[in-house]
Design a protein around this motif. Structure first.
Motif, PDB file in Angstrom:
ATOM      1  N   LEU A  27      -8.859   2.397   2.978  1.00 45.67           N
ATOM      2  CA  LEU A  27      -7.624   2.513   2.210  1.00 45.67           C
ATOM      3  C   LEU A  27      -7.709   3.747   1.335  1.00 45.67           C
ATOM      4  CD1 LEU A  27      -4.903   1.420   1.135  1.00 45.67           C
ATOM      5  CD2 LEU A  27      -6.221   0.062  -0.520  1.00 45.67           C
ATOM      6  N   ARG A  35       0.109   2.906  -4.734  1.00 39.89           N
ATOM      7  CA  ARG A  35       0.123   1.896  -3.674  1.00 39.89           C
ATOM      8  C   ARG A  35      -0.061   0.532  -4.325  1.00 39.89           C
ATOM      9  NH1 ARG A  35       1.608   5.586  -1.100  1.00 39.89           N
ATOM     10  NH2 ARG A  35       0.808   6.438   0.872  1.00 39.89           N
ATOM     11  N   SER A  41       2.909  -8.152   0.762  1.00 34.20           N
ATOM     12  CA  SER A  41       3.343  -6.941   1.451  1.00 34.20           C
ATOM     13  C   SER A  41       3.044  -7.029   2.945  1.00 34.20           C
ATOM     14  CB  SER A  41       2.630  -5.728   0.849  1.00 34.20           C
ATOM     15  OG  SER A  41       2.799  -4.585   1.659  1.00 34.20           O
ATOM     16  N   GLU A  42       4.054  -6.870   3.770  1.00 39.05           N
ATOM     17  CA  GLU A  42       3.847  -6.913   5.218  1.00 39.05           C
ATOM     18  C   GLU A  42       2.906  -5.800   5.666  1.00 39.05           C
ATOM     19  OE1 GLU A  42       7.396  -6.999   7.486  1.00 39.05           O
ATOM     20  OE2 GLU A  42       8.214  -8.780   6.494  1.00 39.05           O
ATOM     21  N   ALA A  43       2.961  -4.667   4.993  1.00 34.80           N
ATOM     22  CA  ALA A  43       2.105  -3.538   5.359  1.00 34.80           C
ATOM     23  C   ALA A  43       0.643  -3.801   5.048  1.00 34.80           C
ATOM     24  CB  ALA A  43       2.571  -2.281   4.635  1.00 34.80           C
ATOM     25  N   MET A  44       0.371  -4.679   4.072  1.00 34.65           N
ATOM     26  CA  MET A  44      -1.001  -4.940   3.635  1.00 34.65           C
ATOM     27  C   MET A  44      -1.558  -6.257   4.145  1.00 34.65           C
ATOM     28  SD  MET A  44      -2.210  -2.453   1.792  1.00 34.65           S
ATOM     29  CE  MET A  44      -1.699  -1.024   0.810  1.00 34.65           C
ATOM     30  N   ARG A  45      -0.722  -7.173   4.587  1.00 41.73           N
ATOM     31  CA  ARG A  45      -1.161  -8.544   4.863  1.00 41.73           C
ATOM     32  C   ARG A  45      -2.259  -8.618   5.916  1.00 41.73           C
ATOM     33  NH1 ARG A  45       3.756 -12.189   5.573  1.00 41.73           N
ATOM     34  NH2 ARG A  45       3.971 -11.541   3.398  1.00 41.73           N
ATOM     35  N   SER A  46      -2.244  -7.719   6.885  1.00 44.92           N
ATOM     36  CA  SER A  46      -3.259  -7.773   7.950  1.00 44.92           C
ATOM     37  C   SER A  46      -4.663  -7.489   7.428  1.00 44.92           C
ATOM     38  CB  SER A  46      -2.917  -6.771   9.063  1.00 44.92           C
ATOM     39  OG  SER A  46      -2.955  -5.439   8.568  1.00 44.92           O
ATOM     40  N   HIS A  47      -4.767  -6.952   6.208  1.00 45.73           N
ATOM     41  CA  HIS A  47      -6.073  -6.635   5.629  1.00 45.73           C
ATOM     42  C   HIS A  47      -6.626  -7.794   4.793  1.00 45.73           C
ATOM     43  CE1 HIS A  47      -5.452  -2.566   6.979  1.00 45.73           C
ATOM     44  NE2 HIS A  47      -4.345  -2.460   6.268  1.00 45.73           N
TER      45      HIS A  47
END
Length: 227
Positions: A27, A35, A41-47
C-alpha cells in the motif's frame, strides 16, 4: 525514527498464505494525497481478513499489547473506575442467569467494557482475576474484528493514511512515512509490523500518528462487535 510492534501468529499465517497466492499487496499513499483504510471501502475490503474472537486472550493476541510488553510497561495506569466494581461482577453468570436484574446486567456490561480495555492496553495484572467474565462478555457481543493485511506500507511526503475505526488491526512487513507523511486513526488500532519508520527525508519531521494513535487505549470497545 523507528519502532517495533507486536506480532500475531494468526495474521502472519494469513500474510504468508496471501504471499504464496500472490495476493499480498503493498500500500502506497502518493505525495500530497490522502487514503482511507476502511473495511467499508470496496477498494480496500479485499485486503481485510475477518476474525472471530474466541476469548479475551485470543483478542489480546490479535489486537492487544503483547504479554512481554504489557507486563513491563503498561500503556497507562489501571482505570480508577475498576476498583469500585462489586464482587458480584466477578461471576460470568451475570450475563446468563435469568434472575439477574437488567440493572445488574447493565452494570456488568459497563464494567466488562472497562476491564477489557484494561486487559488489552493497560495493567493486565489488575484485571487478570476477571478473565472468565471478560470472555463471557465477548461471547455476548459475538465479537468479530477486521484486520487489514499488507506487505509494505509507504506514506509519501505530505500524504496521509487515515485508518478507520473499523480497522482494529493493521498488519504489515514494514511501515514507512517520508517527510511529513503521517498516519491518523479514528479509533484504537494495533499496528502489527516488523518495523515502523518516520521522517525519512532529510530535514523531515517525524510523521507520527494522529488522534487515536499507535495501539491507542481509547473507549469504546464496542467496535469489536458487529452483531
Amino acid at each position: 525514527m523507528s519502532g517495533q510492534c507486536g506480532r500475531s501468529e494468526r495474521l502472519e499465517r494469513e500474510a504468508s498464505g496471501r504471499e504464496r497466492d500472490g495476493r499480498l499487496a503493498n500500500l502506497e499513499v502518493p505525495e500530497g494525497e490522502t487514503r482511507v483504510l476502511s473495511y467499508s471501502s470496496e477498494a480496500m475490503r479485499s485486503h481485510y481478513v475477518r476474525l472471530e474472537v474466541r476469548d479475551i486472550d485470543h483478542l489480546a493476541e490479535l489486537i492487544g499489547t503483547p504479554n512481554e510488553i504489557a507486563e513491563k510497561t503498561p500503556i497507562r495506569c489501571c482505570d480508577p473506575r475498576l476498583s469500585a466494581a462489586s464482587a458480584r461482577l466477578v461471576s460470568s453468570a451475570v450475563f446468563n442467569e435469568a434472575e439477574v436484574s437488567p440493572e445488574i446486567r447493565a452494570e456488568a456490561m459497563g464494567f466488562a467494557r472497562l476491564a477489557t480495555e484494561e486487559y488489552l492496553y493497560g495493567n493486565r495484572a489488575a484485571v487478570q482475576i476477571h478473565k472468565e467474565l471478560l470472555s463471557a462478555y465477548l461471547n455476548t457481543r459475538a465479537a468479530i474484528i477486521f484486520a487489514a493485511v499488507f506487505g509494505d506500507i509507504t506514506v509519501q511526503n505530505g500524504a496521509v493514511l487515515k485508518v478507520a475505526s473499523n480497522t482494529l488491526v493493521l498488519r504489515a512487513n514494514r511501515i514507512r512515512m517520508f517527510g511529513t507523511g503521517a498516519i491518523t486513526c479514528d479509533g484504537p488500532t494495533t499496528f502489527d509490523c516488523h518495523s515502523l519508520q518516520g521522517g525519512l527525508t532529510p530535514g523531515g519531521s517525524f510523521g507520527g500518528f494522529g488522534p487515536g494513535g499507535f495501539t491507542a487505549p481509547t473507549l469504546p470497545i464496542e467496535p469489536f462487535s458487529v452483531s
